[in-house]
Design a protein around this motif. Structure first.
Motif, PDB file in Angstrom:
ATOM      1  N   LYS A 269      23.649 -12.706  39.764  1.00  0.00           N
ATOM      2  CA  LYS A 269      24.674 -13.742  39.678  1.00  0.00           C
ATOM      3  C   LYS A 269      24.102 -14.834  38.778  1.00  0.00           C
ATOM      4  N   ASP A 270      24.878 -15.196  37.771  1.00  0.00           N
ATOM      5  CA  ASP A 270      24.347 -15.999  36.682  1.00  0.00           C
ATOM      6  C   ASP A 270      25.083 -17.326  36.594  1.00  0.00           C
ATOM      7  N   LYS A 271      24.361 -18.395  36.907  1.00  0.00           N
ATOM      8  CA  LYS A 271      24.930 -19.738  36.738  1.00  0.00           C
ATOM      9  C   LYS A 271      24.404 -20.394  35.465  1.00  0.00           C
ATOM     10  N   ARG A 272      23.651 -19.621  34.658  1.00  0.00           N
ATOM     11  CA  ARG A 272      23.036 -20.212  33.473  1.00  0.00           C
ATOM     12  C   ARG A 272      24.023 -20.633  32.378  1.00  0.00           C
ATOM     13  N   PRO A 273      25.245 -20.045  32.327  1.00  0.00           N
ATOM     14  CA  PRO A 273      26.180 -20.562  31.314  1.00  0.00           C
ATOM     15  C   PRO A 273      26.451 -22.059  31.459  1.00  0.00           C
ATOM     16  N   ASN A 274      26.125 -22.605  32.615  1.00  0.00           N
ATOM     17  CA  ASN A 274      26.327 -24.036  32.844  1.00  0.00           C
ATOM     18  C   ASN A 274      25.153 -24.881  32.346  1.00  0.00           C
ATOM     19  N   LEU A 275      24.118 -24.179  31.871  1.00  0.00           N
ATOM     20  CA  LEU A 275      22.866 -24.857  31.544  1.00  0.00           C
ATOM     21  C   LEU A 275      22.926 -25.434  30.128  1.00  0.00           C
ATOM     22  N   GLU A 276      22.577 -26.702  29.986  1.00  0.00           N
ATOM     23  CA  GLU A 276      22.486 -27.290  28.642  1.00  0.00           C
ATOM     24  C   GLU A 276      21.147 -26.905  28.032  1.00  0.00           C
ATOM     25  N   LYS A 277      21.184 -26.388  26.801  1.00  0.00           N
ATOM     26  CA  LYS A 277      19.948 -25.909  26.160  1.00  0.00           C
ATOM     27  C   LYS A 277      19.224 -27.089  25.510  1.00  0.00           C
ATOM     28  N   ARG A 278      18.496 -27.837  26.305  1.00  0.00           N
ATOM     29  CA  ARG A 278      17.711 -28.981  25.820  1.00  0.00           C
ATOM     30  C   ARG A 278      16.605 -29.226  26.839  1.00  0.00           C
ATOM     31  N   PRO A 279      15.496 -29.880  26.426  1.00  0.00           N
ATOM     32  CA  PRO A 279      14.481 -30.231  27.434  1.00  0.00           C
ATOM     33  C   PRO A 279      15.137 -31.073  28.522  1.00  0.00           C
ATOM     34  N   GLY A 280      14.930 -30.686  29.746  1.00  0.00           N
ATOM     35  CA  GLY A 280      15.560 -31.403  30.854  1.00  0.00           C
ATOM     36  C   GLY A 280      16.884 -30.809  31.290  1.00  0.00           C
ATOM     37  N   GLY A 281      17.363 -29.787  30.553  1.00  0.00           N
ATOM     38  CA  GLY A 281      18.649 -29.170  30.909  1.00  0.00           C
ATOM     39  C   GLY A 281      18.603 -28.523  32.290  1.00  0.00           C
ATOM     40  N   LEU A 282      17.503 -27.854  32.568  1.00  0.00           N
ATOM     41  CA  LEU A 282      17.363 -27.192  33.867  1.00  0.00           C
ATOM     42  C   LEU A 282      17.131 -28.219  34.977  1.00  0.00           C
ATOM     43  N   TRP A 283      16.306 -29.193  34.687  1.00  0.00           N
ATOM     44  CA  TRP A 283      16.013 -30.253  35.666  1.00  0.00           C
ATOM     45  C   TRP A 283      17.301 -30.999  36.045  1.00  0.00           C
TER      46      TRP A 283
END
Ligand code: FES
Ligand SMILES: [Fe+2]
Length: 460
Positions: A269-283
């Protein structure tokens, strides 16, 4: 003498499920309660599933050095997972060949040999019998291979994750993982050197069947209800941002996350499409917790803004659940393992992971990253998993109602264009659909029906 001993030829091994109608018990839209409650089915699963397919045992970092060992199980078989004196990883049966007692009683350690506590037979960590007390009492030749420890015949690692099977016809592990292997790669490759080290674990035991945990591993339907208290807390703290569980509020199927089935019972199950691709995106997606802002400010003060956010990402949880049938999940930064104990009892263990810094690119920051990573990894097992295991126990109780026989898993089934089969044969569906469950039960049924080519091995 061959070192391979075939399993399954003797009529006595047919077992109590020989006449079961698996097509009746597992149908397209529903499964029968017996698959969760019947001791005979559980016993058959311990060979057909935990034996018939690749099952996760341990992580290589847990036996990093020669002669390191840990004790684990494959189904109910007690095993010693060892990196032997030559560096070969083996899964030895933790069962003395003399009278059958558990040979090694330690959880982990480092040893070139194992001495049985009962009568003192001594085995090398290759599984070979090294010697017995007062051998002049034996007329038999104790060099016969049958006195060496049984071993799981096939043990393979994929990027540090050790799997094993008794099935001589199983595909090589990497082919078995197939399209889920690149997703595991992505999970690893965000860490320096593409590695993690396993540390200690949150350990849960629940009174329910092991499949209840695997059925839940990709279930996006329950989140808003089962984890309501966690979600409400996170909503309060997160404001307008969709952080942590707050991502499931409102209507989860209209968001970019999705579920994908990749074959052999595996899915993610993938919630990564919501992730902004920048330092701090995951945080930025990390579930909000007390003290978090202070950690963040401290990192920025010590490492500068850009580096601080890249480091904070390493402490943040990867927003994907990767599930390898029957017993393995990667959730956030955890490795979760399901260990069946009996038809109605299961261990669910959440191993924490740390980043390693073999190339020195993190410097002193690695300690800070791992300290914070432990804080983020405390959150879900303490505030979320308790909801899940409560559900598993209550399902097991509900299924004790003998006359009410069926469990439904037909969400998404029959709605045009909702569940999609892609060109590579993988299947995608909205995050709340039960398509993943219908698919992993096809694999379960295939294994339960099959006459598998199973074997154990001994050193010659
Ligand atoms: S049971 Fe191991 S030496 Fe007797
Ligand atoms: Fe849950």
């Amino acid at each position: 003498m061959t070192t391979l001993e075939k399993i399954g030829a003797a009529p006595s091994r047919l077992g109590a499920t020989a006449l079961y109608d698996w097509d009746y018990l597992v149908q397209e839209d529903r499964v029968h309660r017996l698959i969760y409650t019947d001791p005979a089915i559980f016993e058959a699963e311990m060979t057909q599933v935990f034996g018939g397919t690749w099952t996760y045992l341990a992580h290589e970092s847990e036996i990093a050095n020669e002669n390191d060992f840990i004790t684990r199980r494959l189904g109910l078989r007690p095993l010693i997972i060892v990196r032997d004196t030559n560096g070969t990883v083996r899964a030895l049966y933790n069962r003395c060949t003399h009278r059958g007692t558990t040979l090694c009683r330690w959880d982990k350690g480092n040893s070139k040999s194992f001495q049985c506590p009962y009568h003192g037979w001594n085995f090398l960590n290759t599984g070979k019998l090294r010697g017995v007390p007062w051998p002049e009492g034996y007329a038999a030749d104790l060099r016969d291979a049958k006195y060496n420890l049984a071993q799981v015949p096939r043990v393979e690692s994929y990027r540090g994750f050790i799997f094993a099977t008794l099935n001589m016809d199983a595909l090589p592990l990497v082919e078995h993982l197939g399209p889920i292997a690149p997703v595991i790669d992505e999970w690893l490759d965000r860490n320096p050197g593409g590695k993690v080290v396993v540390c200690e674990a949150n350990r849960f035991k629940y009174k329910g069947n092991w499949k209840l945990a695997y059925d839940n591993s990709c279930d996006g339907y329950h989140v808003a209800y089962s984890h309501r208290s966690l979600l409400e807390t996170e909503n309060r703290m997160a404001g307008d941002n969709a952080k942590g569980m707050a991502y499931y509020r409102d209507s989860p199927d209209t968001l970019a996350m999705y579920m994908r089935y990749t074959g052999h019972g595996n899915h993610y199950k993938d919630k990564r499409p919501n992730l902004e691709k920048r330092p701090g995106g995951l945080w930025a997606l990390e579930a909000t917790q007390p003290g978090m802002a202070a950690y963040e400010a401290d990192f920025i003060r010590r490492y500068g803004r850009d580096r601080a956010f890249a480091l904070l990402d390493l402490a943040g949880s990867e927003p994907v659940n990767i599930n390898v049938f029957p017993n393995f999940s990667l959730l956030g930064n955890h490795i979760q393992v399901f260990e069946p104990i009996s038809v109605g009892e299961t261990n669910a263990i959440w191993y924490g992971t740390m980043v390693v810094d073999e190339t020195g690119e993190l410097g002193d920051a690695v300690t800070d990253v791992n300290a914070l990573r432990m804080r983020t990894q405390e959150a879900f097992p303490n505030f979320g998993e308790v909801d899940d295991v409560a559900n598993f126990e209550q399902v097991q109780r509900g299924l004790m109602a003998v006359e009410d026989e069926w469990v439904y898993m037909h969400r998404g089934l029959g709605i045009p264009c909702r569940v999609k089969t892609l060109a590579d044969g993988t299947i995608t569906a909205p995050a709340t659909d039960e398509a993943f469950m219908r698919e992993h039960f096809k694999e379960w049924k295939r294994l339960m029906k099959s006459r598998l080519n199973l074997a154990i091995r001994r050193e010659p």
